[in-house]
Design an enzyme around this catalytic site. Structure first.
Site, mmCIF file in Angstrom:
data_model
loop_
_atom_site.group_PDB
_atom_site.id
_atom_site.type_symbol
_atom_site.label_atom_id
_atom_site.label_comp_id
_atom_site.label_asym_id
_atom_site.label_seq_id
_atom_site.Cartn_x
_atom_site.Cartn_y
_atom_site.Cartn_z
ATOM 1 N N SER A 13 5.665 -5.888 13.555
ATOM 2 C CA SER A 13 6.195 -5.255 14.672
ATOM 3 C C SER A 13 5.239 -4.556 15.527
ATOM 4 O O SER A 13 5.413 -4.149 16.797
ATOM 5 C CB SER A 13 7.388 -4.530 14.244
ATOM 6 N N ARG A 14 4.052 -4.107 14.756
ATOM 7 C CA ARG A 14 3.198 -3.190 15.767
ATOM 8 C C ARG A 14 1.719 -3.376 14.870
ATOM 9 O O ARG A 14 1.628 -3.895 14.119
ATOM 10 C CB ARG A 14 3.630 -1.918 15.754
ATOM 11 N N ASN A 89 1.068 -7.914 5.364
ATOM 12 C CA ASN A 89 0.563 -6.995 6.213
ATOM 13 C C ASN A 89 1.014 -5.794 6.154
ATOM 14 O O ASN A 89 0.489 -4.627 6.549
ATOM 15 C CB ASN A 89 0.273 -7.760 7.634
ATOM 16 N N SER A 141 -8.056 -3.593 2.237
ATOM 17 C CA SER A 141 -8.564 -2.699 3.117
ATOM 18 C C SER A 141 -10.214 -2.380 2.268
ATOM 19 O O SER A 141 -10.080 -2.583 0.902
ATOM 20 C CB SER A 141 -8.052 -1.464 2.984
ATOM 21 N N TYR A 154 -3.292 5.001 -1.814
ATOM 22 C CA TYR A 154 -3.725 3.671 -0.960
ATOM 23 C C TYR A 154 -4.893 2.753 -1.502
ATOM 24 O O TYR A 154 -4.842 1.697 -1.580
ATOM 25 C CB TYR A 154 -4.119 4.267 0.371
ATOM 26 N N LYS A 158 -4.731 -1.021 -2.342
ATOM 27 C CA LYS A 158 -5.560 -2.087 -1.709
ATOM 28 C C LYS A 158 -6.222 -2.872 -2.744
ATOM 29 O O LYS A 158 -6.583 -4.123 -2.645
ATOM 30 C CB LYS A 158 -6.251 -1.411 -0.650
ATOM 31 N N ILE A 187 -9.562 0.231 12.017
ATOM 32 C CA ILE A 187 -8.839 -0.314 13.233
ATOM 33 C C ILE A 187 -8.082 0.494 13.774
ATOM 34 O O ILE A 187 -7.281 1.232 13.383
ATOM 35 C CB ILE A 187 -8.271 -1.461 12.413
HETATM 36 P P1 NDP Z 1 1.029 0.426 11.462
HETATM 37 O O1 NDP Z 1 1.491 1.780 10.621
HETATM 38 O O2 NDP Z 1 0.676 0.334 12.721
HETATM 39 O O3 NDP Z 1 2.099 -0.754 11.068
HETATM 40 C C1 NDP Z 1 2.749 -1.049 9.698
HETATM 41 C C2 NDP Z 1 3.709 -2.256 9.836
HETATM 42 O O4 NDP Z 1 4.352 -2.431 8.583
HETATM 43 C C3 NDP Z 1 4.767 -1.779 10.802
HETATM 44 O O5 NDP Z 1 5.318 -3.108 11.496
HETATM 45 C C4 NDP Z 1 5.997 -1.289 10.047
HETATM 46 O O6 NDP Z 1 7.324 -1.546 10.723
HETATM 47 C C5 NDP Z 1 5.830 -2.230 8.784
HETATM 48 N N1 NDP Z 1 6.092 -1.721 7.489
HETATM 49 C C6 NDP Z 1 6.004 -0.346 6.791
HETATM 50 N N2 NDP Z 1 6.686 -0.303 5.824
HETATM 51 C C7 NDP Z 1 7.308 -1.466 5.627
HETATM 52 C C8 NDP Z 1 8.084 -2.097 4.444
HETATM 53 N N3 NDP Z 1 8.352 -1.299 3.410
HETATM 54 N N4 NDP Z 1 8.611 -3.103 4.665
HETATM 55 C C9 NDP Z 1 8.403 -4.071 5.675
HETATM 56 N N5 NDP Z 1 7.656 -3.529 6.653
HETATM 57 C C10 NDP Z 1 7.064 -2.244 6.661
HETATM 58 O O7 NDP Z 1 -0.009 -0.281 10.335
HETATM 59 P P2 NDP Z 1 -1.552 -1.053 10.856
HETATM 60 O O8 NDP Z 1 -1.237 -1.965 11.793
HETATM 61 O O9 NDP Z 1 -2.668 -0.123 11.186
HETATM 62 O O10 NDP Z 1 -1.841 -1.685 9.319
HETATM 63 C C11 NDP Z 1 -1.536 -2.816 8.787
HETATM 64 C C12 NDP Z 1 -1.918 -3.442 7.607
HETATM 65 O O11 NDP Z 1 -3.457 -3.241 7.668
HETATM 66 C C13 NDP Z 1 -1.658 -2.284 6.404
HETATM 67 O O12 NDP Z 1 -1.384 -3.071 5.115
HETATM 68 C C14 NDP Z 1 -2.949 -1.437 6.431
HETATM 69 O O13 NDP Z 1 -2.875 -0.763 5.065
HETATM 70 C C15 NDP Z 1 -3.742 -2.174 6.602
HETATM 71 N N6 NDP Z 1 -5.039 -1.670 7.093
HETATM 72 C C16 NDP Z 1 -5.070 -0.856 8.330
HETATM 73 C C17 NDP Z 1 -6.371 -0.561 8.536
HETATM 74 C C18 NDP Z 1 -6.455 0.357 9.935
HETATM 75 O O14 NDP Z 1 -7.563 0.964 10.047
HETATM 76 N N7 NDP Z 1 -5.311 0.653 10.595
HETATM 77 C C19 NDP Z 1 -7.460 -0.518 7.837
HETATM 78 C C20 NDP Z 1 -7.397 -1.355 6.772
HETATM 79 C C21 NDP Z 1 -6.113 -2.117 6.397
HETATM 80 P P3 NDP Z 1 8.549 -0.599 10.193
HETATM 81 O O15 NDP Z 1 8.049 0.754 10.208
HETATM 82 O O16 NDP Z 1 9.579 -0.736 11.166
HETATM 83 O O17 NDP Z 1 8.971 -1.154 8.792
#
Ligand code: NDP
Length: 246
Positions: A13-14, A89, A141, A154, A158, A187
């Site tokens: 979703s984001r 993800n 990660s 975390y 990972k 990111i």
């Molecule tokens: P965001 O916080 O922007 O987005 C997280 C997403 O996961 C949202 O869509 C959220 O939707 C969903 N989510 C959270 N908890 C749950 C759950 N229990 N079940 C289903 N969906 C869930 O995170 P990022 O886009 O930054 O990160 C995405 C992935 O990349 C993650 O796994 C993160 O660990 C990894 N990552 C990110 C980095 C970064 O620098 N940003 C670096 C390395 C890895 P909702 O809240 O509606 O559930």
């Protein structure tokens, strides 16, 4: 191209997941977006995905809950007929130094990031085996490889995703199912927005390609791993970190 393929993107979703959903849709895949919150913004985004000429659905699912995962995967099979690509993800952080970290906070992060990835794979593996085809891409990660102060939960989750990826790769290679991981560095998303400016500057110092990554940087590599042509690539972990951890 991914025309006619059906994909699930958890946490689609984001942030990074949203960019992955768009990239897969651009390549012609039907996309099921999983997240816990059914907001207007998310529903508008799913509608937008239709403009790529594909089917797109939103499925409310907390990946840490087995019953929700079962129901959600069944809904996707009902909507699309099959699943070919699973992108794990969804992820959360709950940063604290070990001294302040409670076991509940440790478990919460492990439950979404690691148990959630396990449950999603477990639910999709039967259909993958039956059709002798599947592409599993897990979002780990670099922190899972190098560790990070304040992120014991975390980083452990990972690192666990990497071990899980390699084990699944070995178990299902003979069934046409590949399982790979990507390990992003820093990111720009909501997850990293919260960092103080000084921390961001300190991080930039460590990145040879002098910028933070974008969700699209990650989505490009995920789309590559999702291709049918990558059938000889499994158990791999690809860092997407601008050279931060070499
Ligand atoms: P965001 O916080 O922007 O987005 C997280 C997403 O996961 C949202 O869509 C959220 O939707 C969903 N989510 C959270 N908890 C749950 C759950 N229990 N079940 C289903 N969906 C869930 O995170 P990022 O886009 O930054 O990160 C995405 C992935 O990349 C993650 O796994 C993160 O660990 C990894 N990552 C990110 C980095 C970064 O620098 N940003 C670096 C390395 C890895 P909702 O809240 O509606 O559930």
């Amino acid at each position: 191209m991914l025309k006619g393929k059906n994909a699930i993107v958890t946490g689609g979703s984001r942030g990074i997941g949203k960019a992955i959903a768009i990239r897969l849709a651009m390549e012609g895949a039907n996309v099921a977006v999983f997240a816990t919150k059914e907001t207007k913004e998310t529903m508008d985004f799913v509608k937008e995905l239709h403009t790529y000429g594909i089917k797109a659905v939103f499925v409310s699912c907390n990946v840490a809950l087995e019953e929700e995962v079962k129901t959600a995967v069944a809904k996707v099979i009902e909507a699309f007929g099959s699943i070919d690509i699973l992108v794990n993800n969804a992820g959360i952080t709950n940063d604290k130094l070990l001294m302040q970290m409670k076991s509940e906070g440790f478990e919460r992060v492990l439950n979404v990031n690691l148990l959630g990835t396990f449950l999603m794979i477990k639910e999709c593996i039967r259909p993958f085996m039956k059709q002798r085809y599947g592409r599993i891409i897990n979002i780990s990660s670099v922190v899972g490889m190098m560790g990070n102060a304040g992120q014991a939960n975390y980083a452990a989750s990972k690192a666990g995703v990497i071990g899980l990826t390699k084990s699944i790769a070995k178990e299902y290679a003979s069934r046409g199912v590949t399982c790979n991981a990507v390990a992003p560095g820093y990111i720009s998303t909501q997850m990293t927005e919260a960092l103080p400016e000084a921390t961001t500057q300190a991080i930039l110092e460590q990145i040879p390609i002098k910028r933070l990554g974008t969700p699209e940087d990650v989505a490009n590599v995920v789309a590559f791993l999702a291709q049918e042509e990558t059938s000889y690539l499994t158990g791999e972990v690809i860092k997407i970190d601008g050279g931060m951890y070499i």
